[in-house]
Design a protein around this motif. Structure first.
Motif, PDB file in Angstrom:
ATOM      1  N   ASP A 259       0.824  -1.207   0.000  1.00  0.00           N
ATOM      2  CA  ASP A 259       0.000   0.000   0.000  1.00  0.00           C
ATOM      3  C   ASP A 259       0.859   1.258   0.000  1.00  0.00           C
ATOM      4  N   GLU A 260       1.972   1.207   0.740  1.00  0.00           N
ATOM      5  CA  GLU A 260       2.857   2.369   0.791  1.00  0.00           C
ATOM      6  C   GLU A 260       3.500   2.637  -0.564  1.00  0.00           C
ATOM      7  N   GLU A 261       3.898   1.602  -1.252  1.00  0.00           N
ATOM      8  CA  GLU A 261       4.476   1.775  -2.586  1.00  0.00           C
ATOM      9  C   GLU A 261       3.435   2.361  -3.542  1.00  0.00           C
ATOM     10  N   ASP A 262       2.224   1.860  -3.444  1.00  0.00           N
ATOM     11  CA  ASP A 262       1.147   2.385  -4.281  1.00  0.00           C
ATOM     12  C   ASP A 262       0.870   3.848  -3.954  1.00  0.00           C
ATOM     13  N   ARG A 263       0.896   4.153  -2.656  1.00  0.00           N
ATOM     14  CA  ARG A 263       0.664   5.530  -2.221  1.00  0.00           C
ATOM     15  C   ARG A 263       1.773   6.451  -2.717  1.00  0.00           C
ATOM     16  N   GLN A 264       3.017   6.015  -2.614  1.00  0.00           N
ATOM     17  CA  GLN A 264       4.137   6.834  -3.069  1.00  0.00           C
ATOM     18  C   GLN A 264       4.064   7.095  -4.564  1.00  0.00           C
TER      19      GLN A 264
END
Length: 238
Positions: free
Chosen positions: A36-41
């Motif tokens: 999710d963090e990679e997608d958010r970034q």
């Protein structure tokens, strides 16, 4: 990886290994968080790129919608993490003591941090009396007298839950509950408009029921029932 960790967690929960259940649950959560963090970034990088350009009104609106979506996803992730942490604490405390009253109080405390909980009760099957008996029953932080319910009673939600090994939710006073009982009444205290019941199952045998109830209507959903199911699994092992 996330799917494998989830499967390992479920497998270890099924055999009663709490430590490995928690370990793989954390692994699954951390993997999901990384995804999710990679997608958010990536989305944020796109936002910055668009912001540096000459944004049209339409693009500004898209930015607003995307930002709101990201905030919503972040909140859901934080809520999921808080829930898993509370359930993890429950599991750890179950392995730290064999005293059931202490375990019941601890679980009650943690459940109240996860969902509305004006009533918390744990009932176990009594083979001699062919009944279920509430071993722990609390309403508004006040202990109630132990209640015994014969298994032939047709107006008890607890009896239905036990005999059918079925979890369920009722959210309002006006909700049709005829599929569960022949009438709507409370075996103890005040009748609550919203409640959940979940069977306690150990090695395929139903050994009791767990209930959480609220004075407010429409406060429970599939997510709260899932959390209650996890708590019920730990209590059954205890």
């Amino acid at each position: 990886q996330c799917i494998i960790y989830q499967l390992m967690s479920e497998a270890n929960k099924a055999i009663g290994n709490i430590d490995l259940t928690l370990h793989y649950s954390y692994k699954a959560l951390e993997t999901r968080r990384a995804m999710d963090e990679e997608d958010r970034q990536q989305k944020l990088r796109n936002i910055i790129f668009c912001k540096e350009a000459a944004l049209t009104e339409k693009e500004k609106e898209s930015y607003r919608i995307l930002n709101a979506e990201l905030e919503h996803q972040t909140k859901n992730l934080r809520d999921a993490y808080s829930t898993l942490k509370a359930v993890s604490d429950i599991g750890k405390q179950l392995t730290a003591t064999l005293d059931l009253p202490t375990i019941y109080r601890s679980v009650n405390h943690h459940v109240k941090s996860l969902m509305p909980c004006d009533v918390f009760g744990v009932a176990l099957y009594n083979e001699v009396g062919n009944s279920i008996e509430y071993q722990y029953l609390v309403e508004d932080d006040t202990s109630l007298e132990s209640s015994t319910i014969p298994l032939n009673q047709k107006s008890s939600f607890a009896v239905y839950c036990f005999k059918n090994s079925e979890s369920f939710i009722v959210n309002t006073m006006n909700e049709d509950t005829s599929q569960y009982t022949d009438g709507r009444s409370s075996s103890f205290g005040n009748a609550m408009p919203a409640f959940m019941f979940h069977p306690l199952i150990l090695r395929g045998n139903t050994i009791g029921v767990l209930t959480v109830q609220s004075k407010k209507e429409n406060v429970y959903n599939d997510n709260t029932l899932t959390v209650l199911g996890t708590v019920a699994s730990y209590l059954s092992i205890a």
